[in-house]
Structures are given as structure tokens and as C-alpha cells.
Scaffold this active site. Structure first.
Site, PDB file in Angstrom:
ATOM      1  N   HIS A 199      -9.246  -3.876  -1.480  1.00 10.51           N
ATOM      2  CA  HIS A 199      -8.200  -3.092  -0.813  1.00 10.51           C
ATOM      3  C   HIS A 199      -8.527  -1.600  -0.862  1.00 10.51           C
ATOM      4  CE1 HIS A 199      -3.775  -2.117   0.040  1.00 10.51           C
ATOM      5  NE2 HIS A 199      -4.291  -0.956  -0.316  1.00 10.51           N
ATOM      6  N   GLU A 200      -8.869  -1.105  -2.059  1.00  8.22           N
ATOM      7  CA  GLU A 200      -9.121   0.339  -2.209  1.00  8.22           C
ATOM      8  C   GLU A 200     -10.368   0.767  -1.442  1.00  8.22           C
ATOM      9  OE1 GLU A 200      -6.793   2.130  -3.160  1.00  8.22           O
ATOM     10  OE2 GLU A 200      -5.641   0.471  -3.982  1.00  8.22           O
ATOM     11  N   HIS A 218     -10.053   1.419   2.218  1.00 11.38           N
ATOM     12  CA  HIS A 218      -9.539   2.744   2.591  1.00 11.38           C
ATOM     13  C   HIS A 218     -10.682   3.713   2.910  1.00 11.38           C
ATOM     14  CE1 HIS A 218      -5.194   2.580   2.041  1.00 11.38           C
ATOM     15  NE2 HIS A 218      -5.319   1.982   0.868  1.00 11.38           N
ATOM     16  N   CYS A 255       0.860  -1.174   0.000  1.00 10.59           N
ATOM     17  CA  CYS A 255       0.000   0.000   0.000  1.00 10.59           C
ATOM     18  C   CYS A 255       0.897   1.225   0.000  1.00 10.59           C
ATOM     19  CB  CYS A 255      -0.884  -0.020   1.244  1.00 10.59           C
ATOM     20  SG  CYS A 255      -1.979   1.401   1.371  1.00 10.59           S
TER      21      CYS A 255
END
Ligand code: NI
Length: 180
Positions: free
Chosen positions: A147-148, A151, A105
Site C-alpha cells: 500500500h505505502e 503511493h 488511507c
């Protein structure tokens, strides 16, 4: 072209739930996405979420443009994912199958870890013009989206790891490769 500073783990904003975008096709939104694109390209990211550049909105970008045939040096073995701007995403998992894969990341520089992610995923959202996006994806594409979008909920990949013995410095884990 503006390359913005990417916030690093420890910054409270990265742990904050981001707000939904309410207006599309505005100069502010286009400028944000341009900055995200420039920043992701400069750092060879596979994706970037707006909170990583200090903007607490539910906007992520990921993937590679069609004319870019290079492999991402951070993920040399990854399948190509089409360049996507995804706003106000909603994810729904298909089945319970998970797969472990290496993640890094831009907010956790120099490190990698094995993260279990759902293998199959349906997602919806909007592009920067407010046009709806709807896709069913698997594998690396599904991993990047998970994953994104994490965030946007204040989650970084180390929080999703189940075996912290696999967490370490990239150049130690992969001594024969130069992964940025
Ligand atoms: Ni990230």
C-alpha cells in the site's frame, strides 16, 4: 513536532511518480521523516508515504515502535508491524498468492475497501542513514508495504480494488466499531 496536512485523493501530486532519494543522513531527510512520524501518529495511520504530505520523494514509514503496545485503532485486528523507515524501496513478490483485506488511507478519509494484495513479499531499501534493509514478509506487513509503496508510484488503494461494491464509508460498513 510538526503535524503536516495530508493531501487527499484528487490532488495531482498523489498521482505522480516520486523521485529517488540521492543523499542520506541529511538534516532535510531527518526533518522530513520526523514530520511524517508526527503526522502518522496524530492520525493513527498504519503507514505514510512522503507524497501524502506533499513531498515527492521515495520515502515511506510504517508500523509501530517497540514501546507502543497499543493496537492501531484504524486496524484493530492487524498483526504488529515493526516501525520502519524505508527509502527507495524495491519489492519483489514471492509466489502469486493473493489475499483480500480491508484498507483505508489517510488520503482517502472515512472510507474503506477490500483490496487484493500479494501474500508474500521480499523487499529491500534503505533507512534514513543509508543502511540497507532487506526483509521477507507476509500478511498484514506485506499488505502495508504494498500500500505505502504504491503511493510512490502515484497509486491509491481504490485503483487496486477489483470489486468496487466493497468500497464504502467506514461507519456504514463497520457500524459497531469506531474506526477513525
Ligand atoms: Ni495510503
Amino acid at each position: 513536532m510538526t503535524i503536516r496536512t495530508v493531501l487527499r485523493m484528487g490532488e495531482p501530486l498523489l498521482l505522480t511518480v516520486a523521485k529517488a532519494v540521492t543523499e542520506f543522513d541529511t538534516p532535510e531527510l531527518h526533518a522530513l521523516i520526523q514530520d511524517m512520524e508526527d503526522t502518522m501518529a496524530d492520525m493513527h495511520g498504519a503507514g505514510l508515504a512522503a507524497p501524502q504530505i506533499g513531498v515527492s520523494l521515495r520515502v515511506v514509514i510504517f508500523g509501530q515502535k517497540e514501546n507502543d503496545n497499543t493496537h492501531n485503532p484504524r486496524y484493530p485486528d492487524a498483526d504488529k508491524v515493526p516501525y520502519t523507515v524505508l527509502i527507495n524501496p524495491k519489492l519483489s513478490v514471492i509466489g502469486q498468492a493473493q489475499e483480500e483485506g480491508w484498507e483505508g488511507c489517510l488520503s482517502v478519509p472515512g472510507l474503506r475497501g477490500l483490496v487484493p494484495r500479494y501474500l508474500h513479499l521480499h523487499y529491500t531499501g534503505f533507512d534514513q542513514y543509508g543502511h540497507p534493509i532487506e526483509r521477507t514478509v507476509s500478511g498484514f506487513h506485506a499488505r502495508v508495504v504494498q500500500h505505502e509503496c504504491d503511493h510512490l508510484d502515484g497509486l491509491l488503494y481504490p485503483m487496486k480494488m477489483t470489486d468496487l461494491t466493497t468500497f464504502g464509508y467506514t461507519d456504514v460498513i463497520f457500524p459497531d466499531q469506531t474506526l477513525p
